[in-house]
Write an enzyme that holds these catalytic residues in place. Structure first.
Site, PDB file in Angstrom:
ATOM      1  N   TYR A 142       0.510  -1.277  -0.007  1.00  0.00           N
ATOM      2  CA  TYR A 142      -0.019  -0.104  -0.043  1.00  0.00           C
ATOM      3  C   TYR A 142       0.663   1.226  -0.149  1.00  0.00           C
ATOM      4  O   TYR A 142       0.332   2.184  -0.372  1.00  0.00           O
ATOM      5  CB  TYR A 142      -0.882  -0.224   0.994  1.00  0.00           C
ATOM      6  N   LYS A 191       3.356 -15.534   2.755  1.00  0.00           N
ATOM      7  CA  LYS A 191       3.528 -16.190   1.506  1.00  0.00           C
ATOM      8  C   LYS A 191       5.043 -16.493   1.288  1.00  0.00           C
ATOM      9  O   LYS A 191       5.470 -16.117  -0.041  1.00  0.00           O
ATOM     10  CB  LYS A 191       2.699 -15.456   0.397  1.00  0.00           C
ATOM     11  N   ASP A 223      -3.007 -18.314   1.985  1.00  0.00           N
ATOM     12  CA  ASP A 223      -3.817 -19.005   1.514  1.00  0.00           C
ATOM     13  C   ASP A 223      -4.704 -20.133   2.267  1.00  0.00           C
ATOM     14  O   ASP A 223      -6.049 -20.265   2.313  1.00  0.00           O
ATOM     15  CB  ASP A 223      -3.689 -19.612  -0.036  1.00  0.00           C
ATOM     16  N   ASP A 247      -5.583  -6.775   5.758  1.00  0.00           N
ATOM     17  CA  ASP A 247      -6.794  -6.108   5.405  1.00  0.00           C
ATOM     18  C   ASP A 247      -7.774  -7.070   4.828  1.00  0.00           C
ATOM     19  O   ASP A 247      -9.045  -7.119   5.138  1.00  0.00           O
ATOM     20  CB  ASP A 247      -6.284  -5.092   4.200  1.00  0.00           C
ATOM     21  N   ASP A 251     -11.306  -8.835   7.206  1.00  0.00           N
ATOM     22  CA  ASP A 251     -12.464  -8.606   6.468  1.00  0.00           C
ATOM     23  C   ASP A 251     -13.296  -9.923   6.608  1.00  0.00           C
ATOM     24  O   ASP A 251     -14.446 -10.007   6.801  1.00  0.00           O
ATOM     25  CB  ASP A 251     -12.822  -7.983   5.309  1.00  0.00           C
TER      26      ASP A 251
END
Length: 356
Positions: A142, A191, A223, A247, A251
């Site tokens: 970001y 990851k 994942d 993020d 959610d």
């Protein structure tokens, strides 16, 4: 004590839910002898409409002068056609950077009273879960280099992920310190089978883990973590992860609690000043209808009392009042059963204040 709070109501349902939280703060202040001076500032689409930019200088200065910041939500389709540097969401990245807010705490708890609203199968929901997601907030993709260029197939866009050892160390220490006060387990999500940033992340988290005897450290690929959150969320205590992964996963975690309208968050730096906000968006489709769920914002205010002002008893009172309202069967539209009666934003706020 008097506390100065910068109010960033923002867009959509932001003004409604922030005003509800302010009512609760004034009620708890009256009970305990505190006062809260709340000063509004522009942010997001409201700021664009008023002054032509999503994060005015006056807003940043006001937040820096305050003891803490309470934020509603920003954004909406009205501003979707603007260039990236003028979109309302740009203000969120800007205020986080300006205040040095590198830690985001996002609790995801399934309230026993709401287990029927959980979309997971009954055997999973009945065991409940209480997760604290510790998200790194000022680094990663970001905040990395981005742009457009000519590539192999013509025009292409790029966004760059970058993490320093320092950034990983400080967010990892927050996670381990948090776990010491909870279930003494940290799950670090990355990851590392693909990304170099994740390989540095994993090595660094392992080094920090050595400083915390008695706290278990577990690695999990992102994942797999997404799958495990819906398969067996009770396995998690504290999750620590990067900006983008945090993020997305927070959610997902919000949805298995029954409603994204239930989840608060705290964004913190090394000082006592923090920024507190619900994790949901501006919900422009229900703005002005008086049906938004104020609980996430009210719980965010409780987190403010605990983390910025060291008012643990006051924070407990607010959280217990929310529990009491839910246990009494009181619901807003998003957590009510289909066809059942529900309370408006202001009515739910009234009921929580009664229980203080």
């Amino acid at each position: 004590m008097n506390y100065n709070i910068a109010l960033l109501r923002g867009d959509g349902i932001g003004p409604e839910i922030v005003d509800s939280a302010v009512r609760v703060l004034h009620a708890i202040g009256q009970k305990y002898g505190h006062s809260f001076t709340c000063t509004p500032y522009l942010i997001g689409g409201a700021a664009i409409d008023a002054v032509g930019e999503p994060l005015p200088k006056e807003t940043v200065e006001g937040c820096l002068k305050s003891d803490s910041v309470l934020l509603g939500a920003v954004g909406g389709p009205k501003w979707d056609s603007l260039p990236g540097n003028l979109r309302p969401e740009k203000a969120l990245l800007g205020i986080r950077a300006a205040l040095g807010l590198f830690t985001n705490l996002r609790p995801a708890r399934l309230y026993p009273a709401l287990k029927d609203a959980c979309p997971l199968r009954e055997s999973v929901a009945s065991s409940g879960f209480d997760i604290m997601i510790v998200r790194e907030l000022t680094g990663g993709i970001y905040f990395g280099d981005r742009g457009y260029r000519e590539g192999k197939y013509g025009e292409e866009a790029y966004d760059t992920e970058c993490y320093s050892r320092f950034e990983i160390e400080r967010i990892a220490r927050v996670a381990f310190e948090t776990a010491k006060k909870r279930g003494s387990k940290v799950t670090s999500i990355d990851k590392a089978n693909v990304l170099e940033t994740s390989r540095l992340w994993r090595r660094t988290v392992h080094e920090v883990a050595k400083e915390f005897d008695g706290v278990e450290c577990v690695d999990m690929l992102v994942d797999n973590a997404a799958m495990q959150l819906v398969k067996n969320p009770a396995q998690f205590d504290v999750i620590v992860t990067s900006n983008m992964f945090g993020d997305i996963l927070s959610d997902e975690a919000s949805q298995i609690t029954g409603s994204i309208g239930m989840l608060p968050s705290a964004s913190l730096n090394e000082t006592s000043r923090g920024l507190y906000e619900p994790i949901h968006g501006s919900a422009p489709d229900i703005a002005g209808k008086g049906i938004a769920n104020p609980i996430a914002t009210i719980l965010s205010a409780a987190m403010m009392l605990r983390h910025s002002f060291s008012l643990a008893a006051e924070a407990d009172d607010i959280e217990n009042a929310v529990d009491s309202a839910l246990n009494a069967g009181l619901r807003t539209a998003d957590i009510a059963e289909r066809g059942a009666d529900y309370l408006s934003t202001s009515q739910m706020t009234d009921e929580i204040i009664k229980r203080l």
